[in-house]
Design a protein around this motif. Structure first.
Motif, short mmCIF file in Angstrom:
data_model
loop_
_atom_site.label_atom_id
_atom_site.label_comp_id
_atom_site.label_asym_id
_atom_site.label_seq_id
_atom_site.Cartn_x
_atom_site.Cartn_y
_atom_site.Cartn_z
N TYR A 31 0.79 -1.27 -0.05
CA TYR A 31 -0.04 0.14 -0.02
C TYR A 31 0.66 1.55 0.03
O TYR A 31 1.87 1.44 0.83
N TYR A 47 -5.00 10.11 -2.57
CA TYR A 47 -5.11 8.99 -3.13
C TYR A 47 -4.39 7.76 -2.54
O TYR A 47 -3.51 8.17 -1.70
N SER A 49 -2.97 3.34 -3.17
CA SER A 49 -2.82 2.36 -3.87
C SER A 49 -2.61 1.09 -3.25
O SER A 49 -1.73 1.09 -2.34
N ASP A 53 -0.77 -0.89 -10.39
CA ASP A 53 -1.90 -0.72 -11.24
C ASP A 53 -3.20 -0.81 -10.47
O ASP A 53 -4.47 -0.77 -11.13
N THR A 55 -5.26 1.80 -7.82
CA THR A 55 -5.51 3.01 -7.24
C THR A 55 -6.87 3.33 -6.71
O THR A 55 -7.70 2.95 -7.59
N SER A 67 -0.71 7.33 -10.62
CA SER A 67 -0.36 5.94 -11.29
C SER A 67 0.69 5.29 -10.31
O SER A 67 1.28 5.74 -9.61
N ARG A 68 0.43 3.92 -10.69
CA ARG A 68 1.52 3.07 -10.09
C ARG A 68 1.68 1.88 -10.96
O ARG A 68 1.13 0.68 -10.58
N PHE A 74 5.04 5.80 -6.58
CA PHE A 74 3.62 6.34 -6.67
C PHE A 74 3.72 7.53 -7.00
O PHE A 74 3.61 8.66 -6.15
#
Lengths: 114, 115
Positions: A31, A47, A49, A53, A55, A67-68, A74
């Motif tokens: 995370y 945000y 995650s 991919d 999120t 994005s990740r 991140f």
């Protein structure tokens, strides 16, 4: 043991410009989180995650994109910066979120939008 | 709405004074409770946490916190503060539930300890 790093540490930009804040962790935590810290509001989640991919929005996601593509990175992008996005931004990571895991924070990025 | 309240926004103490910082939360269910600290120029770090069991929790640097379920409180204490305790202190809560456990922070308390 680098832990969690953020770059840049300080950023001055102008209204309307795109800005990307970077976050990198070396623990392979699943995370990752982005918070903003404002006087009188404490830390608010922007945000998070759960894995590469994956999120999802937090409390104050408007005006931000994340994005990740890799577990360790991140990035947070302000698509068109506004003065209200002047803040201190903290990235954090944790091995899970069963509710008991400690979150580990980066040193923060101070962003000033003129 | 779920919230965490820290009523003391600024606290000024002399060295050796006792400290108590208040934290109240608004959840009705089972909670996990945390105190984080941010020393000047440094990142947030965990001070202590409570999940279950003994409601008096001891953390690093001589800090402790007491969970009082009936008062929805998790106050932070230290018997004798030092100048190095000058920092901002954040209470945080997660609600025991299914799915993602969001950490909700209070607004923070700035502590200044004068030598």
């Amino acid at each position: 043991d680098a832990g969690i790093t953020q770059s840049p540490r300080y950023k001055i930009t102008e209204t309307g410009r795109q800005v990307t804040l970077m976050c990198h962790q070396t623990w392979s935590h699943s995370y990752m989180f982005w918070y903003r810290q404002d006087l009188g509001h404490g830390l608010r989640l922007i945000y998070y995650s759960a894995a590469a991919d994956i999120t999802d929005k937090g409390e104050v996601p408007d005006g931000y994109v994340v994005s990740r593509s890799k577990t360790e990175n991140f990035p947070l992008t302000l698509e068109s910066a506004t003065r209200s996005q002047t803040s201190v931004y903290f990235c954090a990571s944790s091995p899970g979120t069963g509710g008991r895991e400690t979150q580990y924070f980066g040193p923060g990025t101070r962003l000033l939008v003129l | 709405a779920q919230s965490v309240s820290q009523h003391n926004h600024h606290v000024i103490l002399s060295e050796a004074a006792s400290l108590e910082l208040g934290c109240n939360y608004s959840y009705g269910g089972t909670v996990n409770l945390f105190w984080y600290v941010q020393y000047p120029g440094q990142h947030l770090q965990l001070l202590l946490k409570y999940f279950s069991g003994d409601p008096l929790v001891k953390g690093i640097k001589g800090f402790e916190a007491e969970f009082i379920k009936s008062k929805f409180s998790f106050n932070l204490r230290k018997p004798s503060v030092q100048w190095s305790d000058t920092a901002e202190y954040f209470c945080a809560v997660t609600l025991l539930n299914t799915g993602f456990q969001k950490l909700v922070f209070g607004t923070g308390t700035r502590l200044l300890v004068s030598p």
